[in-house]
Design a protein around this motif. Structure first.
Motif, PDB file in Angstrom:
ATOM      1  N   ILE A  16      25.643  38.155  70.720  1.00  0.00           N
ATOM      2  CA  ILE A  16      25.591  36.761  71.181  1.00  0.00           C
ATOM      3  C   ILE A  16      24.150  36.247  71.137  1.00  0.00           C
ATOM      4  O   ILE A  16      23.213  36.953  71.527  1.00  0.00           O
ATOM      5  CB  ILE A  16      26.191  36.650  72.597  1.00  0.00           C
ATOM      6  N   HIS A  17      24.020  35.018  70.656  1.00  0.00           N
ATOM      7  CA  HIS A  17      22.702  34.379  70.491  1.00  0.00           C
ATOM      8  C   HIS A  17      22.698  32.999  71.141  1.00  0.00           C
ATOM      9  O   HIS A  17      23.750  32.390  71.337  1.00  0.00           O
ATOM     10  CB  HIS A  17      22.411  34.120  69.004  1.00  0.00           C
ATOM     11  N   HIS A  18      21.488  32.461  71.413  1.00  0.00           N
ATOM     12  CA  HIS A  18      21.371  31.008  71.541  1.00  0.00           C
ATOM     13  C   HIS A  18      20.600  30.522  70.316  1.00  0.00           C
ATOM     14  O   HIS A  18      19.783  31.254  69.745  1.00  0.00           O
ATOM     15  CB  HIS A  18      20.730  30.560  72.866  1.00  0.00           C
ATOM     16  N   ILE A  81      27.675  35.430  67.063  1.00  0.00           N
ATOM     17  CA  ILE A  81      28.094  34.153  67.665  1.00  0.00           C
ATOM     18  C   ILE A  81      26.857  33.423  68.181  1.00  0.00           C
ATOM     19  O   ILE A  81      26.107  33.963  68.996  1.00  0.00           O
ATOM     20  CB  ILE A  81      29.061  34.374  68.841  1.00  0.00           C
ATOM     21  N   GLU A  82      26.648  32.216  67.703  1.00  0.00           N
ATOM     22  CA  GLU A  82      25.513  31.391  68.136  1.00  0.00           C
ATOM     23  C   GLU A  82      26.010  30.311  69.092  1.00  0.00           C
ATOM     24  O   GLU A  82      26.956  29.573  68.781  1.00  0.00           O
ATOM     25  CB  GLU A  82      24.855  30.706  66.933  1.00  0.00           C
ATOM     26  N   LEU A  83      25.342  30.207  70.242  1.00  0.00           N
ATOM     27  CA  LEU A  83      25.655  29.144  71.191  1.00  0.00           C
ATOM     28  C   LEU A  83      24.585  28.068  71.071  1.00  0.00           C
ATOM     29  O   LEU A  83      23.390  28.381  71.131  1.00  0.00           O
ATOM     30  CB  LEU A  83      25.680  29.686  72.620  1.00  0.00           C
ATOM     31  N   GLY A 119      23.755  41.176  73.644  1.00  0.00           N
ATOM     32  CA  GLY A 119      22.945  40.028  73.285  1.00  0.00           C
ATOM     33  C   GLY A 119      21.933  40.405  72.206  1.00  0.00           C
ATOM     34  O   GLY A 119      21.603  41.580  72.034  1.00  0.00           O
ATOM     35  N   HIS A 120      21.435  39.397  71.521  1.00  0.00           N
ATOM     36  CA  HIS A 120      20.419  39.643  70.497  1.00  0.00           C
ATOM     37  C   HIS A 120      19.200  40.349  71.097  1.00  0.00           C
ATOM     38  O   HIS A 120      18.633  41.271  70.513  1.00  0.00           O
ATOM     39  CB  HIS A 120      20.008  38.306  69.860  1.00  0.00           C
ATOM     40  N   SER A 121      18.808  39.920  72.315  1.00  0.00           N
ATOM     41  CA  SER A 121      17.639  40.528  72.971  1.00  0.00           C
ATOM     42  C   SER A 121      17.863  42.010  73.268  1.00  0.00           C
ATOM     43  O   SER A 121      16.915  42.791  73.317  1.00  0.00           O
ATOM     44  CB  SER A 121      17.328  39.794  74.273  1.00  0.00           C
ATOM     45  N   VAL A 129      14.628  36.937  72.628  1.00  0.00           N
ATOM     46  CA  VAL A 129      14.932  36.698  74.047  1.00  0.00           C
ATOM     47  C   VAL A 129      16.191  35.838  74.192  1.00  0.00           C
ATOM     48  O   VAL A 129      16.332  35.066  75.129  1.00  0.00           O
ATOM     49  CB  VAL A 129      13.758  36.028  74.794  1.00  0.00           C
ATOM     50  N   ASP A 130      17.114  35.992  73.237  1.00  0.00           N
ATOM     51  CA  ASP A 130      18.363  35.244  73.359  1.00  0.00           C
ATOM     52  C   ASP A 130      19.560  36.185  73.519  1.00  0.00           C
ATOM     53  O   ASP A 130      19.512  37.304  72.994  1.00  0.00           O
ATOM     54  CB  ASP A 130      18.565  34.324  72.138  1.00  0.00           C
ATOM     55  N   PRO A 131      20.604  35.758  74.288  1.00  0.00           N
ATOM     56  CA  PRO A 131      20.693  34.464  74.966  1.00  0.00           C
ATOM     57  C   PRO A 131      19.819  34.420  76.221  1.00  0.00           C
ATOM     58  O   PRO A 131      19.481  35.476  76.761  1.00  0.00           O
ATOM     59  CB  PRO A 131      22.172  34.369  75.343  1.00  0.00           C
TER      60      PRO A 131
HETATM   61 ZN   LIG Z   1      19.437  35.461  67.973  1.00  0.00          ZN
END
Ligand SMILES: [Zn+2]
Length: 235
Positions: A16-18, A81-83, A119-121, A129-131
């Motif tokens: 999961i990303h932002h 998945i990008e938020l 999360g990506h982080s 540092v996302d999400p």
């Molecule tokens: Zn990311």
């Protein structure tokens, strides 16, 4: 000679990303320009609309350099998945509602284990540092995507090291409520999946995900207790 005994890959992780961008329109454009070399399977807008941009069986370019457990090529084994989020604000209720529905579908469709929603982080400490810290990891865990610690237990957990200075220290605490003197927090982070080659970065990634404060890269006693409680879920 060729074989006909094959099929397409089956994703086994969700990352999961932002987006850290200003709008969904900007993200959709970014992902369709060849020169950007980035993509994700899904983008979720703040109004809850889900954009499916790439077939789940194909390999998107969202994780980059990183490591989770012994896996160093998360792009090959994950759904990205990008938020839509600028990186500093809360995620909308509609967005999280859609995310939970999507995660339910993916978990069921591909048999993705509960521990493998990250999360990506988490997989790229020090680089990503996302999400952001407002991401509702606890809500996800309550729905079966990733794990959370037993919040009501943390205050009852004692550190064995404190027994040296206390005469009335309870000696017969159950194992789950007593952090032994030889408990190794870095090993626990490694068991959960973190790359501990840079210990401070691994701790920061853990703090971002599970403490949701401003990560300082140092574990205090409360964080060690949380880690001790959490690691049993990954064993
Ligand atoms: Zn990311």
């Amino acid at each position: 000679m060729a074989t006909t005994n094959f099929n397409l890959r089956r994703p086994n992780y969700v990352v999961i990303h932002h987006t850290a961008q200003d709008s969904v329109a900007q993200t959709l454009k970014t992902f369709t320009l060849p020169k950007t070399q980035v993509s994700a399977h899904y983008v979720i807008a703040q109004n809850g609309k889900i954009y499916h941009m790439l077939n789940d069986y194909y390999r998107a370019w969202h994780a980059g350099v990183g490591k989770w457990g012994n896996n160093q090529d998360l792009n090959s084994s994950s759904i990205g998945i990008e938020l839509d989020n600028d990186g500093f604000t809360e995620f909308s209720a509609l967005q999280i509602h859609s995310l939970l529905k999507l995660l339910g579908f993916l978990k069921e469709e591909y048999g993705i284990p509960q521990a493998n929603f990250i999360g990506h982080s988490d997989l790229a400490p020090s680089r990503k540092v996302d999400p952001n810290k407002f991401f509702p990891w606890k809500t996800l865990a309550e729905n079966g995507y990733g794990y959370w610690y037993d919040e009501e237990k943390i205050d009852r957990i004692k550190m064995a090291k404190d027994s040296l200075n206390s005469e009335e220290f309870p000696t017969a605490l159950p194992k789950e409520l007593l952090v032994p003197e030889n408990f190794d927090p870095l090993l626990a982070l490694r068991i959960i999946g973190y790359d501990i080659s840079k210990p401070e970065s691994a701790i920061q990634a853990f703090e971002l995900h599970f403490l949701q404060n401003e990560p300082d890269g140092k574990l205090n006693d409360r964080e060690i207790k949380i880690l001790y409680n959490l690691v049993f879920k990954y064993l």
